[in-house]
Design a protein around this motif. Sequence first.
Motif, mmCIF file in Angstrom:
data_model
loop_
_atom_site.group_PDB
_atom_site.id
_atom_site.type_symbol
_atom_site.label_atom_id
_atom_site.label_comp_id
_atom_site.label_asym_id
_atom_site.label_seq_id
_atom_site.Cartn_x
_atom_site.Cartn_y
_atom_site.Cartn_z
ATOM 1 N N SER A 30 0.829 -1.211 0.000
ATOM 2 C CA SER A 30 0.000 0.000 0.000
ATOM 3 C C SER A 30 0.865 1.263 0.000
ATOM 4 C CB SER A 30 -0.985 0.002 1.174
ATOM 5 O OG SER A 30 -0.348 0.310 2.382
ATOM 6 N N LYS A 34 1.076 3.988 -3.309
ATOM 7 C CA LYS A 34 0.899 5.441 -3.220
ATOM 8 C C LYS A 34 1.951 6.177 -4.048
ATOM 9 C CE LYS A 34 -1.431 5.566 1.235
ATOM 10 N NZ LYS A 34 -1.197 4.367 2.044
ATOM 11 N N ARG A 35 3.128 5.581 -4.194
ATOM 12 C CA ARG A 35 4.201 6.209 -4.975
ATOM 13 C C ARG A 35 4.164 5.835 -6.450
ATOM 14 N NH1 ARG A 35 9.725 6.190 -1.471
ATOM 15 N NH2 ARG A 35 8.882 7.258 0.330
ATOM 16 N N ASN A 37 1.353 4.225 -8.909
ATOM 17 C CA ASN A 37 -0.018 3.765 -9.086
ATOM 18 C C ASN A 37 -0.162 2.700 -10.169
ATOM 19 O OD1 ASN A 37 -2.722 3.708 -8.533
ATOM 20 N ND2 ASN A 37 -3.196 5.479 -9.791
#
Length: 174
Positions: A30, A34-35, A37
């Motif tokens: 997760s 976030k870094r 996609n």
Amino acid sequence: NSLDLPDRYFVFVGRLGAVKNLHLLLEAFSIIHKRDNNLYLVIVGDGPEKSTILNKVQDLDIAEKVIMLGTLSNPYPIIKNSKLVLLSSFSEALPTVILESFVFGKTVVSTPTNGAIDLLENGKYGYISESFGVDDFYKEIEKAIINPIEEKMLFNYANKFQIENKVKELISLF
């Protein structure tokens, strides 16, 4: 690939049991998601933790990026096309998936289990987190993305196990 999988994914192959520590894997993924996609996590396997894992995927809001395939008779095409093979276990004796990863030249990121430490030769043939903490595991995944182990070196290393096993097999005959 008969399964229509995305181009860029990490893979976990194994029984979905508590010892596999999939909460750690999902939490680390997760953070990476976030870094980046465009990365996915493919989970191959089934077991008693499946519903817990599905709940965790929902809680972390990564449901659209986690693909659960269940048990497959042949996970090799999935391993072969993955970016990294991830092992988050609390304990492993001889993780077969690491040997399988070597054959396909795939970089492995693992928690510091005895089996992984032995097979990856303390990090020479893969990445091993310093602890079972999410930050340590995540950092090793980041390193592996940037600097994967050379495929040919891993493949050649896999052949060593084939020879060792053959020798053991021959010795057992006497």
